[in-house]
Scaffold this active site. Structure first.
Site, mmCIF file in Angstrom:
data_model
loop_
_atom_site.group_PDB
_atom_site.id
_atom_site.type_symbol
_atom_site.label_atom_id
_atom_site.label_comp_id
_atom_site.label_asym_id
_atom_site.label_seq_id
_atom_site.Cartn_x
_atom_site.Cartn_y
_atom_site.Cartn_z
ATOM 1 N N LYS A 1 0.837 -1.219 0.000
ATOM 2 C CA LYS A 1 0.000 0.000 0.000
ATOM 3 C C LYS A 1 0.868 1.265 0.000
ATOM 4 O O LYS A 1 0.666 2.154 -0.812
ATOM 5 C CB LYS A 1 -0.920 0.028 1.246
ATOM 6 C CG LYS A 1 -1.865 -1.162 1.340
ATOM 7 C CD LYS A 1 -2.823 -1.029 2.513
ATOM 8 C CE LYS A 1 -2.139 -1.027 3.867
ATOM 9 N NZ LYS A 1 -1.465 -2.301 4.215
ATOM 10 N N ARG B 1 -10.148 1.232 7.805
ATOM 11 C CA ARG B 1 -9.698 -0.089 8.219
ATOM 12 C C ARG B 1 -10.790 -0.874 8.928
ATOM 13 O O ARG B 1 -10.584 -2.007 9.314
ATOM 14 C CB ARG B 1 -8.551 0.093 9.191
ATOM 15 C CG ARG B 1 -7.243 -0.465 8.663
ATOM 16 C CD ARG B 1 -6.190 -0.061 9.652
ATOM 17 N NE ARG B 1 -5.061 -0.887 9.593
ATOM 18 C CZ ARG B 1 -3.901 -0.507 9.085
ATOM 19 N NH1 ARG B 1 -3.772 0.666 8.525
ATOM 20 N NH2 ARG B 1 -2.870 -1.308 9.145
ATOM 21 N N ARG C 1 11.565 -5.107 5.550
ATOM 22 C CA ARG C 1 11.358 -3.696 5.195
ATOM 23 C C ARG C 1 12.281 -2.771 5.993
ATOM 24 O O ARG C 1 12.483 -2.939 7.189
ATOM 25 C CB ARG C 1 9.910 -3.291 5.472
ATOM 26 C CG ARG C 1 9.694 -1.778 5.309
ATOM 27 C CD ARG C 1 8.264 -1.368 5.314
ATOM 28 N NE ARG C 1 7.511 -1.928 6.414
ATOM 29 C CZ ARG C 1 6.194 -1.885 6.499
ATOM 30 N NH1 ARG C 1 5.503 -1.330 5.525
ATOM 31 N NH2 ARG C 1 5.581 -2.415 7.538
ATOM 32 N N ARG D 1 10.743 -0.637 11.391
ATOM 33 C CA ARG D 1 9.596 -0.313 12.248
ATOM 34 C C ARG D 1 9.486 -1.333 13.381
ATOM 35 O O ARG D 1 9.649 -2.533 13.153
ATOM 36 C CB ARG D 1 8.305 -0.345 11.420
ATOM 37 C CG ARG D 1 8.006 0.985 10.772
ATOM 38 C CD ARG D 1 6.874 0.968 9.803
ATOM 39 N NE ARG D 1 5.688 0.219 10.189
ATOM 40 C CZ ARG D 1 4.606 0.102 9.431
ATOM 41 N NH1 ARG D 1 4.575 0.711 8.252
ATOM 42 N NH2 ARG D 1 3.575 -0.592 9.822
ATOM 43 N N ARG E 1 -0.868 -8.453 13.640
ATOM 44 C CA ARG E 1 -1.298 -7.472 12.619
ATOM 45 C C ARG E 1 -2.098 -8.158 11.521
ATOM 46 O O ARG E 1 -3.117 -7.646 11.064
ATOM 47 C CB ARG E 1 -0.079 -6.769 12.015
ATOM 48 C CG ARG E 1 0.520 -5.736 12.961
ATOM 49 C CD ARG E 1 1.862 -5.247 12.471
ATOM 50 N NE ARG E 1 1.814 -4.562 11.207
ATOM 51 C CZ ARG E 1 2.868 -4.372 10.422
ATOM 52 N NH1 ARG E 1 4.052 -4.836 10.774
ATOM 53 N NH2 ARG E 1 2.738 -3.721 9.295
HETATM 54 P P1 AP5 Z 1 4.798 -1.491 1.957
HETATM 55 O O1 AP5 Z 1 4.460 -0.749 0.718
HETATM 56 O O2 AP5 Z 1 5.469 -0.734 3.044
HETATM 57 O O3 AP5 Z 1 3.491 -2.282 2.493
HETATM 58 P P2 AP5 Z 1 2.194 -1.754 3.216
HETATM 59 O O4 AP5 Z 1 1.026 -2.464 2.630
HETATM 60 O O5 AP5 Z 1 2.149 -0.250 3.220
HETATM 61 O O6 AP5 Z 1 2.459 -2.325 4.677
HETATM 62 P P3 AP5 Z 1 2.304 -1.657 6.097
HETATM 63 O O7 AP5 Z 1 2.999 -2.578 7.035
HETATM 64 O O8 AP5 Z 1 2.755 -0.230 6.113
HETATM 65 O O9 AP5 Z 1 0.774 -1.728 6.299
HETATM 66 P P4 AP5 Z 1 0.055 -1.704 7.611
HETATM 67 O O10 AP5 Z 1 -1.320 -1.543 7.107
HETATM 68 O O11 AP5 Z 1 0.276 -2.835 8.531
HETATM 69 O O12 AP5 Z 1 0.737 -0.471 8.403
HETATM 70 P P5 AP5 Z 1 0.241 1.002 8.721
HETATM 71 O O13 AP5 Z 1 1.435 1.853 8.792
HETATM 72 O O14 AP5 Z 1 -0.894 1.393 7.865
HETATM 73 O O15 AP5 Z 1 5.696 -2.744 1.545
HETATM 74 C C1 AP5 Z 1 6.167 -3.664 2.519
HETATM 75 C C2 AP5 Z 1 7.513 -4.256 2.049
HETATM 76 O O16 AP5 Z 1 7.286 -5.013 0.855
HETATM 77 C C3 AP5 Z 1 8.569 -3.212 1.697
HETATM 78 O O17 AP5 Z 1 9.827 -3.669 2.091
HETATM 79 C C4 AP5 Z 1 8.480 -3.093 0.161
HETATM 80 O O18 AP5 Z 1 9.713 -2.732 -0.417
HETATM 81 C C5 AP5 Z 1 8.059 -4.503 -0.221
HETATM 82 N N1 AP5 Z 1 7.201 -4.542 -1.414
HETATM 83 C C6 AP5 Z 1 6.146 -3.736 -1.688
HETATM 84 N N2 AP5 Z 1 5.582 -4.072 -2.870
HETATM 85 C C7 AP5 Z 1 6.297 -5.153 -3.332
HETATM 86 C C8 AP5 Z 1 6.208 -5.965 -4.515
HETATM 87 N N3 AP5 Z 1 5.249 -5.751 -5.448
HETATM 88 N N4 AP5 Z 1 7.111 -6.967 -4.662
HETATM 89 C C9 AP5 Z 1 8.078 -7.201 -3.710
HETATM 90 N N5 AP5 Z 1 8.233 -6.454 -2.601
HETATM 91 C C10 AP5 Z 1 7.341 -5.432 -2.408
HETATM 92 O O19 AP5 Z 1 -0.364 0.786 10.224
HETATM 93 C C11 AP5 Z 1 0.469 0.537 11.330
HETATM 94 C C12 AP5 Z 1 -0.387 0.488 12.588
HETATM 95 O O20 AP5 Z 1 -1.023 1.775 12.800
HETATM 96 C C13 AP5 Z 1 -1.554 -0.504 12.566
HETATM 97 O O21 AP5 Z 1 -1.141 -1.799 12.960
HETATM 98 C C14 AP5 Z 1 -2.527 0.142 13.569
HETATM 99 O O22 AP5 Z 1 -2.140 -0.107 14.901
HETATM 100 C C15 AP5 Z 1 -2.348 1.620 13.306
HETATM 101 N N6 AP5 Z 1 -3.304 2.162 12.283
HETATM 102 C C16 AP5 Z 1 -2.975 2.685 11.069
HETATM 103 N N7 AP5 Z 1 -4.088 3.075 10.419
HETATM 104 C C17 AP5 Z 1 -5.131 2.779 11.236
HETATM 105 C C18 AP5 Z 1 -6.544 2.925 11.085
HETATM 106 N N8 AP5 Z 1 -7.099 3.450 9.968
HETATM 107 N N9 AP5 Z 1 -7.329 2.499 12.103
HETATM 108 C C19 AP5 Z 1 -6.808 1.976 13.237
HETATM 109 N N10 AP5 Z 1 -5.480 1.801 13.432
HETATM 110 C C20 AP5 Z 1 -4.643 2.203 12.433
#
Ligand code: AP5
Length: 231
Positions: free
Chosen positions: A25, A100, A139, A172, A183
């Site tokens: 994402k 979410r 990552r 992270r 998660r």
């Molecule tokens: P990356 O692009 O970073 O993946 P991502 O889907 O963004 O993963 P996140 O871990 O950031 O998602 P998340 O939803 O758990 O975290 P968030 O910060 O939103 O890619 C990941 C890795 O894969 C990288 O190394 C990249 O290089 C690699 N990659 C990407 N695409 C690839 C491909 N096509 N091929 C190969 N490799 C690839 O949330 C964190 C925390 O915040 C949550 O757990 C929660 O506690 C809180 N939170 C955030 N938003 C909310 C909400 N709306 N409501 C409640 N709590 C929330």
């Protein structure tokens, strides 16, 4: 086609990236937002900033995020509502990690109506859980510019240093193996129902997220461009 060669049009809507942790994402949302010149709104990044600054919201969110659970809807909704009030959101924005829960999605629907924005375009990154552990534990992110790397599949040229601006790369805290499981569980239980929710509304666009970063990017750009062309 290279990103720079694409014609730039106005987005004029909210684009939502929906997919499990590690599905790509952040990687894709940043690029799409840059191309259309609209803000990239990552609720995860916003919450991490609050944690870093030690704000009241950050203090509440920190232990929840460390356990891989979701921060409460009320806290996140207030933060999002305030952010999209800003003038830079008037021509659309790209959400990464929001909504979410179904409650968040319904609230967003109301906010978009209030702001006179069109129905959202939801990009669903489809991928099995088996590859996600490798993506998440591998990552690394630039402290300065937020560029995302992977020590296995997208390593920087120099270990620990960002190719773009020389910033320090960090891991992270929630990318540790023991937090990734909770998660993924939170995603299945609270976020995956949004797939059905948005599919029923006709807003969902499935993308095969197992492909390379460049291939996924091209699929997304084509999909967004086609809906714009059809308007
Ligand atoms: P990356 O692009 O970073 O993946 P991502 O889907 O963004 O993963 P996140 O871990 O950031 O998602 P998340 O939803 O758990 O975290 P968030 O910060 O939103 O890619 C990941 C890795 O894969 C990288 O190394 C990249 O290089 C690699 N990659 C990407 N695409 C690839 C491909 N096509 N091929 C190969 N490799 C690839 O949330 C964190 C925390 O915040 C949550 O757990 C929660 O506690 C809180 N939170 C955030 N938003 C909310 C909400 N709306 N409501 C409640 N709590 C929330």
């Amino acid at each position: 086609m290279a990103l720079e060669e694409r014609p730039v049009a106005k987005l004029d809507r909210a684009v939502i990236f929906l997919g499990p942790p590690g599905s790509g994402k952040g990687t894709q949302a940043k690029e799409l937002a840059k191309l259309y010149g609209v803000p990239h709104l990552s609720t995860g990044d916003m919450l991490r900033e609050h944690v870093e600054k030690g704000t009241p919201l950050g203090l509440k969110a920190k232990p929840i995020m460390e356990h891989g659970e979701l921060v409460s809807d009320s806290l996140v909704l207030k933060m999002v509502a305030e952010r999209i009030e800003r003038p830079d959101c008037s021509h659309g924005f790209v959400f990464d990690g929001f909504p979410r829960t179904v409650t968040q999605a319904k609230y967003l629907g109301e906010l978009l109506k209030q702001h006179g924005l069109r129905q959202p375009f939801v990009i669903h990154l489809v991928i099995g859980t088996s590859v996600l552990m490798r993506r998440l534990t591998g990552r690394r992110t630039c402290k300065r510019c937020g560029e995302i790397y992977n020590i296995y599949d997208r390593p920087p040229k120099v270990e620990g240093i960002c190719d773009k601006d020389g910033g320090e790369l960090y891991q992270r805290p929630d990318d540790r193996e023991e937090v990734v499981g909770p998660r993924l569980h939170a995603y299945e239980k609270q976020t995956a129902p949004l797939v059905t929710y948005y599919r029923r509304l006709g807003f969902l666009h499935d993308m095969d997220a197992r492909k390379s970063v460049e291939e996924v990017r091209n699929d997304i750009l084509q999909s967004v461009a086609s809906i714009r062309g059809a308007q």
